[in-house]
Design an enzyme around this catalytic site. Sequence first.
Site, PDB file in Angstrom:
ATOM      1  N   ARG A 108       0.898  -1.342   0.172  1.00 23.76           N
ATOM      2  CA  ARG A 108       0.174   0.031  -0.077  1.00 23.76           C
ATOM      3  C   ARG A 108       0.769   1.150   0.015  1.00 23.76           C
ATOM      4  NH1 ARG A 108      -5.389   1.162   3.417  1.00 23.76           N
ATOM      5  NH2 ARG A 108      -6.063   0.078   1.874  1.00 23.76           N
ATOM      6  N   HIS A 135      -7.377   1.115  -6.473  1.00 22.68           N
ATOM      7  CA  HIS A 135      -7.462   0.112  -5.325  1.00 22.68           C
ATOM      8  C   HIS A 135      -8.123  -1.287  -5.838  1.00 22.68           C
ATOM      9  CE1 HIS A 135      -7.615  -1.204  -1.322  1.00 22.68           C
ATOM     10  NE2 HIS A 135      -8.480  -0.360  -0.756  1.00 22.68           N
ATOM     11  N   GLN A 138      -9.963  -3.971  -3.639  1.00 28.70           N
ATOM     12  CA  GLN A 138     -11.571  -3.335  -3.290  1.00 28.70           C
ATOM     13  C   GLN A 138     -12.592  -3.590  -4.181  1.00 28.70           C
ATOM     14  OE1 GLN A 138     -12.230  -1.558   0.030  1.00 28.70           O
ATOM     15  NE2 GLN A 138     -14.344  -2.071  -0.774  1.00 28.70           N
ATOM     16  N   ASP A 227     -17.227   7.527  -1.059  1.00 29.44           N
ATOM     17  CA  ASP A 227     -16.110   7.372  -0.247  1.00 29.44           C
ATOM     18  C   ASP A 227     -15.623   8.656   0.105  1.00 29.44           C
ATOM     19  OD1 ASP A 227     -13.394   6.263   0.394  1.00 29.44           O
ATOM     20  OD2 ASP A 227     -12.632   6.595  -1.637  1.00 29.44           O
ATOM     21  N   CYS A 268     -16.389   1.776   0.576  1.00 27.08           N
ATOM     22  CA  CYS A 268     -15.291   1.079   0.852  1.00 27.08           C
ATOM     23  C   CYS A 268     -14.568   0.932   2.237  1.00 27.08           C
ATOM     24  CB  CYS A 268     -13.814   1.419  -0.069  1.00 27.08           C
ATOM     25  SG  CYS A 268     -13.629   3.026  -0.043  1.00 27.08           S
ATOM     26  N   ARG A 296     -13.473  -8.389   1.445  1.00 25.58           N
ATOM     27  CA  ARG A 296     -12.169  -8.189   1.017  1.00 25.58           C
ATOM     28  C   ARG A 296     -11.381  -9.520   1.000  1.00 25.58           C
ATOM     29  NH1 ARG A 296      -9.706  -3.204   1.130  1.00 25.58           N
ATOM     30  NH2 ARG A 296      -7.966  -4.432   0.671  1.00 25.58           N
TER      31      ARG A 296
HETATM   32  N1  NVA Z   1      -9.919   6.803  -1.265  1.00 25.39           N
HETATM   33  C1  NVA Z   1      -9.562   6.263   0.053  1.00 25.39           C
HETATM   34  C2  NVA Z   1      -9.964   4.949   0.002  1.00 25.39           C
HETATM   35  C3  NVA Z   1      -9.421   4.254   1.299  1.00 25.39           C
HETATM   36  C4  NVA Z   1      -9.575   2.974   1.211  1.00 25.39           C
HETATM   37  C5  NVA Z   1      -8.329   6.484   0.511  1.00 25.39           C
HETATM   38  O1  NVA Z   1      -7.159   6.579  -0.762  1.00 25.39           O
HETATM   39  O2  NVA Z   1      -7.864   6.957   1.267  1.00 25.39           O
HETATM   40  N1   CP Z   2     -10.995  -0.391   2.498  1.00 27.74           N
HETATM   41  C1   CP Z   2      -9.952  -0.546   2.888  1.00 27.74           C
HETATM   42  O1   CP Z   2      -9.082  -0.524   2.067  1.00 27.74           O
HETATM   43  O2   CP Z   2      -9.798  -0.425   4.031  1.00 27.74           O
HETATM   44  P1   CP Z   2      -8.467   0.044   5.067  1.00 27.74           P
HETATM   45  O3   CP Z   2      -7.917   1.321   4.392  1.00 27.74           O
HETATM   46  O4   CP Z   2      -8.876  -0.066   6.385  1.00 27.74           O
HETATM   47  O5   CP Z   2      -7.396  -0.968   4.655  1.00 27.74           O
END
Ligand code: NVA
Ligand code: CP
Length: 316
Positions: A108, A135, A138, A227, A268, A296
């Site tokens: 990540r 992502h 997801q 989101d 998400c 997930r």
């Molecule tokens: N768009 C959000 C998704 C989190 C799962 C982010 O990147 O923070």
């Molecule tokens: N939806 C998602 O990726 O959650 P986290 O950021 O908690 O991993």
Amino acid sequence: LADPSKHHFLHVNDLTSSQLSKLLQIALEMKLELKQLGKYRTKPLDGKTLAMIFAKPSARTRISFETGMYLLGGHALYLGEEVGIGKREAVKDVARVVSSMNDTIMARLYAHSDLLELARFSKVPVINGLTDYNHPCQIIADALTILEEKKRLQGVKVVYIGDGNNIVHSWLELTSLVELEFTCCCPEGYEPNPTLLDLVNRSHRGKASIEYDPWKAVVGADVIYTDVWASMGQKSSLQQRMEVFSPYQVTMDLMKASQNKDTIFMHCLPAERGRECDDKVMESHNSKVFQQAENRMHAQNAILLYCHGILNNQLV
Ligand code: NVA
Ligand code: CP
């Protein structure tokens, strides 16, 4: 990758349409097996490890991969910010070191280019656990959730309300593989990358559009998805974003404006209750957000097998 049976998973459309539908089918079967037996019949990743590199925070991604690896017979290591990927050590050096001692990497990261570099220099499959760009894990879990709820993906109308961000990019990747209808409803200036809209149009599979008015966008929606208004790495612009995005909050009234009592609500997570969606929507019967979160793990367990080349016979 030296072993041609193994695969990275960096974008939803790293899969073909038929690989995607088979992967989802296998994820459903694996979920059922786990529910019925409390474990899988076999341990396909016995003795295998997954190194998880997190440059950003996470709950779902860490929990689902760590528990998933255990259930598949393997082990997952959590590597947090102290790794300093691209800061303390060059991305390509981290790739070589981590892949010399592990069978798979999940990362990540902020920049998508760093993820691509990690994959280029890794000897083992790399899985995208979110970047600023997309992502994919997801959206595979979301597709699984929609399959469970609507029994199909083809012809489903998904309306996303909010920022044209990484989640939207993976929705567009999915829409290039499946005949679904995807609308991103966002304020002007917050649209997704136009290259991905072109990708969908050129695919002649799904349909993708941009709409600026949420009340128009939701009419006929099977799924209303939202989101956060400020993603990880954007929190300093939250105040300004709250003003721009305030007309885009998903409320019970907006849900009703779909004119479809079976419209499901998806997010998400993590959610900022009272910002992008209100509490009532999150708690409503039509909210599937926690089913999405659980999925997930089920989706990624199938992805892990795909990356290890174990599903290859079925994923022709
Ligand atoms: N768009 C959000 C998704 C989190 C799962 C982010 O990147 O923070
Ligand atoms: N939806 C998602 O990726 O959650 P986290 O950021 O908690 O991993």
